[in-house]
Design a protein around this motif. Structure first.
Motif, PDB file in Angstrom:
ATOM      1  N   ILE A 324     -12.549  -7.316  18.200  1.00 20.91           N
ATOM      2  CA  ILE A 324     -13.180  -6.165  17.597  1.00 20.91           C
ATOM      3  C   ILE A 324     -12.439  -5.693  16.268  1.00 20.91           C
ATOM      4  CG2 ILE A 324     -14.253  -3.739  17.730  1.00 20.91           C
ATOM      5  CD1 ILE A 324     -14.462  -4.107  20.464  1.00 20.91           C
ATOM      6  N   PRO A 325     -12.629  -6.430  15.282  1.00 22.22           N
ATOM      7  CA  PRO A 325     -11.841  -6.171  14.086  1.00 22.22           C
ATOM      8  C   PRO A 325     -12.243  -5.158  13.198  1.00 22.22           C
ATOM      9  CG  PRO A 325     -13.565  -8.014  13.698  1.00 22.22           C
ATOM     10  CD  PRO A 325     -13.751  -7.615  15.183  1.00 22.22           C
ATOM     11  N   ASP A 326     -11.128  -4.388  12.619  1.00 19.80           N
ATOM     12  CA  ASP A 326     -11.514  -3.463  11.654  1.00 19.80           C
ATOM     13  C   ASP A 326     -11.892  -3.978  10.302  1.00 19.80           C
ATOM     14  OD1 ASP A 326      -9.244  -4.074  10.760  1.00 19.80           O
ATOM     15  OD2 ASP A 326      -8.439  -2.248  10.862  1.00 19.80           O
ATOM     16  N   GLN A 353     -15.016  -7.664  30.489  1.00 23.67           N
ATOM     17  CA  GLN A 353     -15.338  -6.493  30.088  1.00 23.67           C
ATOM     18  C   GLN A 353     -16.710  -6.346  29.288  1.00 23.67           C
ATOM     19  OE1 GLN A 353     -13.210  -3.708  30.787  1.00 23.67           O
ATOM     20  NE2 GLN A 353     -11.525  -5.041  31.336  1.00 23.67           N
ATOM     21  N   HIS A 354     -17.642  -6.041  29.924  1.00 18.97           N
ATOM     22  CA  HIS A 354     -18.978  -5.926  29.363  1.00 18.97           C
ATOM     23  C   HIS A 354     -19.292  -5.377  28.131  1.00 18.97           C
ATOM     24  CE1 HIS A 354     -20.465  -8.799  32.475  1.00 18.97           C
ATOM     25  NE2 HIS A 354     -19.884  -7.942  33.407  1.00 18.97           N
ATOM     26  N   LEU A 355     -18.839  -4.123  27.924  1.00 19.66           N
ATOM     27  CA  LEU A 355     -19.085  -3.163  26.867  1.00 19.66           C
ATOM     28  C   LEU A 355     -18.271  -3.725  25.607  1.00 19.66           C
ATOM     29  CD1 LEU A 355     -20.398  -0.823  25.372  1.00 19.66           C
ATOM     30  CD2 LEU A 355     -18.335   0.635  26.197  1.00 19.66           C
ATOM     31  N   VAL A 356     -17.016  -4.162  25.768  1.00 19.87           N
ATOM     32  CA  VAL A 356     -16.375  -4.958  24.827  1.00 19.87           C
ATOM     33  C   VAL A 356     -16.988  -6.032  24.333  1.00 19.87           C
ATOM     34  CG1 VAL A 356     -14.117  -6.008  24.146  1.00 19.87           C
ATOM     35  CG2 VAL A 356     -14.064  -3.736  25.616  1.00 19.87           C
ATOM     36  N   SER A 357     -17.547  -6.745  25.428  1.00 20.56           N
ATOM     37  CA  SER A 357     -18.018  -8.175  24.769  1.00 20.56           C
ATOM     38  C   SER A 357     -19.280  -7.709  24.114  1.00 20.56           C
ATOM     39  CB  SER A 357     -18.438  -8.983  26.108  1.00 20.56           C
ATOM     40  OG  SER A 357     -19.196 -10.271  25.761  1.00 20.56           O
ATOM     41  N   LEU A 358     -20.163  -6.867  24.453  1.00 19.32           N
ATOM     42  CA  LEU A 358     -21.241  -6.721  23.685  1.00 19.32           C
ATOM     43  C   LEU A 358     -20.848  -6.316  22.244  1.00 19.32           C
ATOM     44  CD1 LEU A 358     -23.689  -4.639  25.890  1.00 19.32           C
ATOM     45  CD2 LEU A 358     -24.348  -6.856  25.005  1.00 19.32           C
ATOM     46  N   ALA A 359     -19.827  -5.345  22.189  1.00 17.06           N
ATOM     47  CA  ALA A 359     -19.271  -4.950  20.792  1.00 17.06           C
ATOM     48  C   ALA A 359     -18.986  -6.129  20.041  1.00 17.06           C
ATOM     49  CB  ALA A 359     -18.472  -3.891  20.815  1.00 17.06           C
ATOM     50  N   GLN A 360     -18.219  -6.918  20.537  1.00 19.94           N
ATOM     51  CA  GLN A 360     -17.307  -8.018  19.677  1.00 19.94           C
ATOM     52  C   GLN A 360     -18.544  -9.116  19.150  1.00 19.94           C
ATOM     53  OE1 GLN A 360     -14.376  -9.819  22.182  1.00 19.94           O
ATOM     54  NE2 GLN A 360     -15.693 -11.506  22.516  1.00 19.94           N
ATOM     55  N   ASP A 402      -8.008  -6.245  18.517  1.00 21.61           N
ATOM     56  CA  ASP A 402      -9.177  -5.293  18.636  1.00 21.61           C
ATOM     57  C   ASP A 402      -8.574  -3.774  18.312  1.00 21.61           C
ATOM     58  OD1 ASP A 402      -7.936  -4.668  20.743  1.00 21.61           O
ATOM     59  OD2 ASP A 402      -9.373  -4.694  22.330  1.00 21.61           O
ATOM     60  N   VAL A 403      -9.459  -2.912  18.112  1.00 21.68           N
ATOM     61  CA  VAL A 403      -9.179  -1.570  17.938  1.00 21.68           C
ATOM     62  C   VAL A 403      -8.260  -1.092  18.685  1.00 21.68           C
ATOM     63  CG1 VAL A 403     -10.009   0.721  17.120  1.00 21.68           C
ATOM     64  CG2 VAL A 403     -11.227  -1.152  16.294  1.00 21.68           C
ATOM     65  N   ARG A 404      -8.337  -1.285  20.148  1.00 16.13           N
ATOM     66  CA  ARG A 404      -7.654  -0.608  21.031  1.00 16.13           C
ATOM     67  C   ARG A 404      -6.014  -1.086  20.925  1.00 16.13           C
ATOM     68  NH1 ARG A 404      -6.993   1.726  25.402  1.00 16.13           N
ATOM     69  NH2 ARG A 404      -8.816   2.596  25.306  1.00 16.13           N
ATOM     70  N   LEU A 460     -21.720   0.579  17.446  1.00 18.40           N
ATOM     71  CA  LEU A 460     -21.543   2.024  17.305  1.00 18.40           C
ATOM     72  C   LEU A 460     -20.416   2.645  17.892  1.00 18.40           C
ATOM     73  CD1 LEU A 460     -25.211   2.818  16.276  1.00 18.40           C
ATOM     74  CD2 LEU A 460     -23.235   2.671  14.918  1.00 18.40           C
ATOM     75  N   VAL A 461     -20.399   2.576  19.324  1.00 18.84           N
ATOM     76  CA  VAL A 461     -19.532   3.334  20.359  1.00 18.84           C
ATOM     77  C   VAL A 461     -18.215   2.822  20.102  1.00 18.84           C
ATOM     78  CG1 VAL A 461     -19.137   3.528  22.497  1.00 18.84           C
ATOM     79  CG2 VAL A 461     -21.278   3.567  21.724  1.00 18.84           C
ATOM     80  N   SER A 462     -17.961   1.556  19.849  1.00 19.39           N
ATOM     81  CA  SER A 462     -16.600   0.846  20.095  1.00 19.39           C
ATOM     82  C   SER A 462     -15.363   1.355  19.067  1.00 19.39           C
ATOM     83  CB  SER A 462     -16.588  -0.505  19.533  1.00 19.39           C
ATOM     84  OG  SER A 462     -17.085  -0.698  18.345  1.00 19.39           O
ATOM     85  N   PRO A 463     -15.637   2.159  17.865  1.00 15.78           N
ATOM     86  CA  PRO A 463     -14.849   2.905  17.159  1.00 15.78           C
ATOM     87  C   PRO A 463     -14.342   4.146  17.763  1.00 15.78           C
ATOM     88  CG  PRO A 463     -16.467   2.054  15.715  1.00 15.78           C
ATOM     89  CD  PRO A 463     -16.852   1.877  16.789  1.00 15.78           C
ATOM     90  N   LEU A 464     -15.347   4.835  18.762  1.00 12.94           N
ATOM     91  CA  LEU A 464     -14.747   5.920  19.295  1.00 12.94           C
ATOM     92  C   LEU A 464     -13.812   5.904  20.593  1.00 12.94           C
ATOM     93  CD1 LEU A 464     -18.262   7.316  19.917  1.00 12.94           C
ATOM     94  CD2 LEU A 464     -17.133   7.432  17.939  1.00 12.94           C
ATOM     95  N   LEU A 465     -13.670   4.227  20.922  1.00 16.12           N
ATOM     96  CA  LEU A 465     -12.652   4.114  21.981  1.00 16.12           C
ATOM     97  C   LEU A 465     -11.257   3.842  21.491  1.00 16.12           C
ATOM     98  CD1 LEU A 465     -15.046   2.136  24.185  1.00 16.12           C
ATOM     99  CD2 LEU A 465     -14.694   4.533  24.223  1.00 16.12           C
TER     100      LEU A 465
END
Length: 465
Positions: A324-326, A353-360, A402-404, A460-465
């Motif tokens: 999940i690159p910036d 990690q399904h949410l992470v997979s969708l975001a990436q 990724d952002v994390r 949209l959600v991934s930067p919040l994490l």
């Protein structure tokens, strides 16, 4: 007396007060990508957004922890000074890594890159069994399964020989096993501590998902292991088998890794660890340890990775299970392709990690369209995290792209400066690509529209994490 109309007015005023305050606060405390997502959430759901921001909005530790970390700085600086070698040429990347993490590059290392999961565990056991003075273990996951018991038995044998043994493992990463692992280590007589236990006392409150993601096993200040592998069975998640990469290192940079462990130990215990002398070898490799994370002032790994991509002239290979690159990294990658640098990114077809997979997955279209070569690693989860630029400068460590890993996790990177280590890493990357399926832009764009919607929502959600 208050009636329904007064309550409604109070609620509306509270919402607008939150909007106005957060419009000022959020851009000052969050990077642009995260700020946009937070502001969008505040605009539509101000009160839930305010509560969520209080819980996870600030990627920083409380003042007491920052003050405690500052007390460890002089010892890390002393080790850095000891490692300084005026005869080693300083590149722009080594100078940047030294500025970000505090430790210079140093010569005189032997390094072996380990790709076999069970062989890596066995190599750690052999090293622990050969320990004479001290063993330090730091890991994100320490399970009480067969692998955890194997390492614990080796630590127990060392303890019985009079070797100092200390273990740190992350409270959230090891959550399913915490109590049993603590009991297992206590029964073996091991001094083991949880890293970043979740506390609810107001004065000690910290964002609960700021974690220590480092993986280190350090022996006598002379030998160490650093990379992506946790102390847990390879198939601890049903249906998922992990492939890893760990560097076995001998040489002076072990002193830097030990200093990082000592800092993390002090943060949890307030106990100082007496440093061992720096031990030098006759090895050919030039290595550099670079810690990063929310204890430091800047997102060090992200800045180093972006600079490496900008410095590339021929080829970039990035291996990361979570991508999940910036915006800075995306721009650097697109610019590299535009100047005809080959960019290979290896990711896994296996998902844990399904949410992470969708975001990436939401980034694949723009990466492929820019000319990046995406490779989907078959059959197993490639949990390894490493980078190579022009077969010269490499990274092996715990950081994902990724952002994390950029902002929220404490990570450790071992930087390889030229030599045979870079060639060995290039051969490993070629093997990864041979075990992967190339992802083509036309095939990717043929996926169902509902998949695109889910991916964009996750983005949209991934930067919040």
């Amino acid at each position: 007396m208050f009636d329904a109309s007064h309550l409604t007015l109070f609620y509306l005023l509270a919402e607008w007060a939150i909007r106005l305050v957060m419009i000022v606060v959020i851009p000052l405390r969050r990077p642009p990508e995260a700020a946009r997502s937070w502001l969008l959430l505040v605009l539509f759901l101000p009160i839930p957004a305010f509560i969520l921001y209080r819980l996870i909005g600030r990627a920083s530790f409380p003042t007491w922890r920052r003050n405690r970390f500052a007390k460890t700085a002089p010892e890390r600086a002393r080790i850095a000074q000891t490692l300084w070698d005026p005869d080693i040429p300083r590149s722009r990347l080594s100078l940047l890594a030294e500025s970000l993490g505090g430790f210079p590059a140093s010569a005189g290392h032997r390094i072996e890159l380990l790709t076999d999961y069970e062989r890596t565990i066995q190599a750690m056991v052999e090293a622990i069994d050969g320990a004479e003075t001290r063993v330090h273990v730091l890991t994100y996951i320490f399970a009480d399964d067969a692998t955890g018991q194997t390492i614990t038995n080796a630590l127990s044998r060392a303890q019985l020989r009079g070797v100092e043994v200390r273990v740190l493992f992350d409270a959230l990463g090891s959550r399913p096993w915490v109590e049993k692992t603590k009991a297992m280590l206590a029964l073996a007589g091991i001094d083991a501590r949880l890293v970043l236990p979740v506390r609810f006392a107001a004065l000690r409150r910290a964002r609960g998902d700021l974690r220590n993601h480092r993986k280190l096993c350090l022996i006598d200040g002379r030998l160490g292991f650093a990379g992506s592998q946790n102390i847990v069975d390879r198939d601890f998640k049903p249906g998922v088998v992990n492939d890893e990469l760990v560097a076995r290192i001998e040489g002076p940079s072990i002193a830097a890794l030990d200093a990082i462990f000592a800092s993390d130990w002090f943060l949890e215990t307030r106990e100082a660890i007496e440093p061992l002398p720096v031990i030098r070898t006759e090895g050919p490799a030039i290595l550099q340890a670079m810690p990063s994370g929310p204890d430091f002032e800047t997102p060090g790994y992200e800045r180093l990775l972006v600079e490496m991509v900008h410095a590339a002239e021929e080829r970039i290979t990035i291996v990361s299970p979570y991508l999940i690159p910036d915006q800075a990294l995306l721009t650097a990658i697109r610019n590299a392709v535009a100047r005809r640098v080959r960019v290979d990114i290896v990711i896994s077809s296996v998902v844990d990690q399904h949410l992470v997979s969708l975001a990436q997955r939401s980034y694949y279209d723009e990466l492929l369209a820019s000319g990046v070569r995406l490779h989907l690693y078959r059959d197993r989860l490639l949990h390894a995290k490493n980078v190579l630029i022009d077969e010269e400068i490499g990274i092996v460590g715990s950081s994902n792209a990724d952002v994390r890993s950029f902002v929220l996790n404490a990570e450790i990177s071992v930087i390889l400066h030229g030599g045979e280590a870079g060639q060995h890493l290039a051969a490993i990357h070629d093997a990864y690509i041979a075990s992967s399926d190339p992802l083509k832009l036309e095939d990717w764009r043929a996926r169902p529209k509902r998949a695109r919607l889910a991916e964009n929502l996750a983005r949209l959600v991934s930067p919040l994490l």
